[in-house]
Write an enzyme that holds these catalytic residues in place. Structure first.
Site, short mmCIF file in Angstrom:
data_model
loop_
_atom_site.label_atom_id
_atom_site.label_comp_id
_atom_site.label_asym_id
_atom_site.label_seq_id
_atom_site.Cartn_x
_atom_site.Cartn_y
_atom_site.Cartn_z
N ARG A 18 6.52 5.07 17.08
CA ARG A 18 7.54 6.12 17.28
C ARG A 18 6.90 7.43 17.72
O ARG A 18 7.45 8.13 18.58
CB ARG A 18 8.34 6.34 16.00
CG ARG A 18 9.26 5.20 15.64
CD ARG A 18 9.93 5.44 14.31
NE ARG A 18 8.90 5.61 13.29
CZ ARG A 18 9.06 6.27 12.15
NH1 ARG A 18 10.20 6.84 11.87
NH2 ARG A 18 8.08 6.36 11.28
N ASN A 36 13.03 3.77 13.03
CA ASN A 36 12.77 2.44 12.49
C ASN A 36 14.07 1.83 11.98
O ASN A 36 14.90 2.53 11.41
CB ASN A 36 11.77 2.51 11.33
CG ASN A 36 10.35 2.72 11.79
OD1 ASN A 36 10.02 2.51 12.94
ND2 ASN A 36 9.50 3.13 10.86
#
Length: 91
Positions: A18, A36
Site C-alpha cells: 500500500r 487492506n
C-alpha cells in the site's frame, strides 16, 4: 480524467505494498486510496489523467520487490469531485 477500482490479490499485505502504491500515485499526482481487505487482498481506487493512471497500473502489476501479484481485477467507476490526494485507508 478517469477513476478505477482495483482488487489485487497475492502477497500484498505486510510487505509495504500500500505504501508503494501511495508513493507512486502521489509522484504521478493521482488521487484515491489503498486499503487492506479482510480477505488478504488490497483494494485500490485511482483517479487522474488517463495516461498517468495507465503508468501506475503498470507499476502496480509489477508490484514492489517484496510483493507478489497473483490476480488483478479492474473496473472503471465514476469520478469523485474535489478529491485532493492519494491516501491509505485503515478502516
Amino acid at each position: 480524467m478517469v477513476r478505477y477500482i482495483l482488487l489485487v490479490s497475492g502477497r500484498v499485505q505486510g510487505v509495504g505494498f500500500r505504501y508503494f502504491v501511495q508513493y507512486e500515485a502521489s509522484f504521478l499526482n493521482l488521487t484515491g486510496y489503498a486499503k487492506n481487505l479482510d480477505t488478504g487482498d488490497v483494494e485500490i481506487c485511482i483517479q487522474g489523467k488517463e495516461e498517468l493512471v495507465e503508468t501506475l497500473l503498470i507499476k502496480i502489476k509489477k508490484g514492489n520487490r517484496f510483493s507478489r501479484i497473483d490476480d488483478f481485477y479492474i473496473r472503471k467507476i465514476p469520478i469523485v469531485e474535489n478529491e485532493t490526494k492519494f491516501h491509505i485507508r485503515y478502516e
